[in-house]
Write a protein that holds these residues in place. Structure first.
Motif, PDB file in Angstrom:
ATOM      1  N   LEU A  14       3.835   6.839  -5.962  1.00 36.40           N
ATOM      2  CA  LEU A  14       2.522   7.239  -5.425  1.00 36.40           C
ATOM      3  C   LEU A  14       2.461   8.757  -5.246  1.00 36.40           C
ATOM      4  O   LEU A  14       1.468   9.401  -5.600  1.00 36.40           O
ATOM      5  N   PHE A  17       2.069  10.280  -8.579  1.00 34.80           N
ATOM      6  CA  PHE A  17       0.713  10.032  -9.080  1.00 34.80           C
ATOM      7  C   PHE A  17      -0.279  11.007  -8.439  1.00 34.80           C
ATOM      8  O   PHE A  17      -1.094  11.634  -9.120  1.00 34.80           O
ATOM      9  N   TYR A  30      -2.276  13.069   1.661  1.00 40.59           N
ATOM     10  CA  TYR A  30      -1.973  11.638   1.796  1.00 40.59           C
ATOM     11  C   TYR A  30      -1.003  11.397   2.959  1.00 40.59           C
ATOM     12  O   TYR A  30      -1.189  10.474   3.747  1.00 40.59           O
TER      13      TYR A  30
ATOM     14  N   ILE B  29      -1.802   0.369   2.159  1.00 36.53           N
ATOM     15  CA  ILE B  29      -2.527   1.596   2.569  1.00 36.53           C
ATOM     16  C   ILE B  29      -2.525   2.589   1.399  1.00 36.53           C
ATOM     17  O   ILE B  29      -3.541   3.207   1.084  1.00 36.53           O
ATOM     18  N   GLY B  30      -1.382   2.701   0.724  1.00 35.42           N
ATOM     19  CA  GLY B  30      -1.283   3.604  -0.432  1.00 35.42           C
ATOM     20  C   GLY B  30      -2.202   3.177  -1.560  1.00 35.42           C
ATOM     21  O   GLY B  30      -2.918   4.008  -2.147  1.00 35.42           O
ATOM     22  N   ILE B  31      -2.213   1.893  -1.859  1.00 36.00           N
ATOM     23  CA  ILE B  31      -3.058   1.369  -2.942  1.00 36.00           C
ATOM     24  C   ILE B  31      -4.542   1.567  -2.580  1.00 36.00           C
ATOM     25  O   ILE B  31      -5.345   2.000  -3.413  1.00 36.00           O
ATOM     26  N   TYR B  33      -5.779   3.792  -0.606  1.00 35.58           N
ATOM     27  CA  TYR B  33      -6.078   5.232  -0.641  1.00 35.58           C
ATOM     28  C   TYR B  33      -6.398   5.669  -2.068  1.00 35.58           C
ATOM     29  O   TYR B  33      -7.379   6.373  -2.316  1.00 35.58           O
ATOM     30  N   VAL B  34      -5.581   5.205  -3.009  1.00 37.49           N
ATOM     31  CA  VAL B  34      -5.831   5.534  -4.423  1.00 37.49           C
ATOM     32  C   VAL B  34      -7.171   4.934  -4.854  1.00 37.49           C
ATOM     33  O   VAL B  34      -7.976   5.589  -5.523  1.00 37.49           O
ATOM     34  N   GLU B  36      -9.783   4.267  -2.988  1.00 38.39           N
ATOM     35  CA  GLU B  36     -10.903   5.006  -2.381  1.00 38.39           C
ATOM     36  C   GLU B  36     -11.175   6.320  -3.125  1.00 38.39           C
ATOM     37  O   GLU B  36     -12.314   6.721  -3.293  1.00 38.39           O
ATOM     38  N   LEU B  37     -10.083   6.973  -3.556  1.00 43.99           N
ATOM     39  CA  LEU B  37     -10.251   8.279  -4.218  1.00 43.99           C
ATOM     40  C   LEU B  37     -10.562   8.175  -5.706  1.00 43.99           C
ATOM     41  O   LEU B  37     -11.342   8.940  -6.237  1.00 43.99           O
ATOM     42  N   TYR B  38      -9.898   7.229  -6.372  1.00 44.83           N
ATOM     43  CA  TYR B  38      -9.962   7.205  -7.852  1.00 44.83           C
ATOM     44  C   TYR B  38     -10.494   5.893  -8.432  1.00 44.83           C
ATOM     45  O   TYR B  38     -10.507   5.737  -9.645  1.00 44.83           O
ATOM     46  N   GLY B  42      -8.089   4.193 -11.213  1.00 49.02           N
ATOM     47  CA  GLY B  42      -7.004   4.936 -10.590  1.00 49.02           C
ATOM     48  C   GLY B  42      -5.895   4.008 -10.104  1.00 49.02           C
ATOM     49  O   GLY B  42      -4.704   4.294 -10.278  1.00 49.02           O
ATOM     50  N   GLU B  45      -3.994   2.814 -13.044  1.00 49.77           N
ATOM     51  CA  GLU B  45      -3.149   3.894 -13.561  1.00 49.77           C
ATOM     52  C   GLU B  45      -1.891   4.057 -12.704  1.00 49.77           C
ATOM     53  O   GLU B  45      -0.774   4.174 -13.210  1.00 49.77           O
ATOM     54  N   TYR B  46      -2.077   4.036 -11.391  1.00 46.17           N
ATOM     55  CA  TYR B  46      -0.943   4.186 -10.457  1.00 46.17           C
ATOM     56  C   TYR B  46       0.047   3.026 -10.621  1.00 46.17           C
ATOM     57  O   TYR B  46       1.262   3.228 -10.753  1.00 46.17           O
ATOM     58  N   GLN B  49       1.927   3.173 -13.868  1.00 46.57           N
ATOM     59  CA  GLN B  49       3.010   4.169 -13.779  1.00 46.57           C
ATOM     60  C   GLN B  49       4.202   3.587 -13.024  1.00 46.57           C
ATOM     61  O   GLN B  49       5.356   3.743 -13.431  1.00 46.57           O
ATOM     62  N   TYR B  50       3.912   2.893 -11.921  1.00 48.87           N
ATOM     63  CA  TYR B  50       4.979   2.272 -11.118  1.00 48.87           C
ATOM     64  C   TYR B  50       5.763   1.256 -11.955  1.00 48.87           C
ATOM     65  O   TYR B  50       6.993   1.310 -12.039  1.00 48.87           O
ATOM     66  N   TYR B 120      -5.489  -5.045  -3.595  1.00 46.34           N
ATOM     67  CA  TYR B 120      -4.126  -5.560  -3.422  1.00 46.34           C
ATOM     68  C   TYR B 120      -3.729  -6.522  -4.546  1.00 46.34           C
ATOM     69  O   TYR B 120      -2.574  -6.557  -4.975  1.00 46.34           O
TER      70      TYR B 120
END
Lengths: 145, 157
Positions: A14, A17, A30, B29-31, B33-34, B36-38, B42, B45-46, B49-50, B120
């Motif tokens: 994350l 990213f 973040y 929360i991380g997912i 956040y991504v 909400e922004l992208y 997004g 994509e995240y 990548q993971y 999620y």
């Protein structure tokens, strides 16, 4: 499902990213957000109720559940709380994965997350990350007001 | 005057089991956040990548030794979550079918007062689709219940 035992690489990816999207500034933003959304209702609530001892209560649970190798000390009279992390399983897990690079400032999140939250309640937290390349660090807390 | 407290503990790595369920909340929360922004793209994509970064060794092993490796992976993560009873797997011909009666992560998040984000489900849909592609397999999501995380999906040669 990403298992909670797989969370650390998910977290590291994350940060990578977000940096790709918006530079280091996006990563720090973040960290500040997760400090407010996640750390505040947990560590913040403990400190609000119990002062510096709230640090002990918060990390007692998380460090044991994360199977860390550490020494932790709280001294009310001398006004300090200390975590001497001798083996951080999160950083250790990332260092073991030779096939993927951890985020270069992975350990930087600890410095931002906890300091920001504790400061609201008059607790100063400082982190010594000089040995974080070996999955070791120190976190020191004291009441300042 | 009450005595001042002085507490000290020392733990070795092997003293405790590695199981910090709060990480489910942090992950979401991380997912979120991504998301909400992208947006949806997004999040995909995240998580792509993971999966590409983290599941490289697993995919190599599946390509070499077959679907049984993937089946074992699912049993290992559900055992780590202490929820193996919620998982059923079956290999029939060239297909591995994975059935989950309820998701331990979804359950934990809800119990701790955190509502899983709308993204999620991508931890199943996107992550396993990417994993399948890395293994040279096709992936099909048969169903996913957002309320409980119950799901059924297949990997086929």
């Amino acid at each position: 499902m990403v298992s909670c035992t797989e969370f650390i690489p998910l977290y590291s990816e994350l940060f990578k990213f977000l940096e790709k999207k918006g530079g280091k500034e996006a990563v720090v933003k973040y960290w500040e957000t997760i400090s407010d959304r996640y750390v505040e209702p947990r560590l913040g609530e403990e400190i609000r109720k119990n002062g510096l001892k709230g640090c002990w209560n918060y990390w007692y649970k998380s460090l044991n559940e994360e199977a860390c190798e550490f020494t932790m000390e709280y001294d009310e009279e001398k006004n300090f709380f200390l975590i001497d992390m001798k083996g951080c399983p999160s950083k250790g897990m990332l260092l073991k994965r030779a096939y993927t690079e951890p985020y270069k400032d992975y350990c930087g999140h600890c410095d931002v997350l906890y300091k920001r939250c504790a400061a609201r309640y008059g607790i100063e937290i400082t982190c010594d990350l000089t040995e974080c390349g070996e999955a070791k660090c120190k976190l020191f807390g004291r009441k300042v007001k | 005057m009450p005595e001042k407290e002085h507490l000290k503990i020392e733990r070795k790595a092997g003293d405790n089991k590695y199981l910090h369920r709060d990480f489910h909340v942090s992950a979401d929360i991380g997912i979120g956040y991504v998301g909400e922004l992208y947006g949806d793209q997004g999040v995909k994509e995240y998580l792509t990548q993971y999966a590409e970064s983290v599941h490289k060794p697993l995919a190599e092993e599946v390509k070499k030794s077959g679907l049984g490796v993937l089946e074992k992976y699912f049993h290992d993560i559900y055992a780590a979550e202490e929820c193996e009873d919620r998982l059923t797997t079956r290999i029939s011909g060239n297909t591995l079918t994975v059935s989950i009666s309820s998701c331990p992560a979804t359950e934990f998040m809800k119990k701790s007062g955190h509502t899983p984000s709308v993204w999620y489900k991508q931890t199943t849909e996107t992550v396993y689709a990417v994993l399948a592609k890395m293994c040279g397999l096709s992936f099909s999501m048969k169903f996913y219940d957002e309320d409980t995380g119950a799901a059924e999906f297949t990997f086929s040669k």
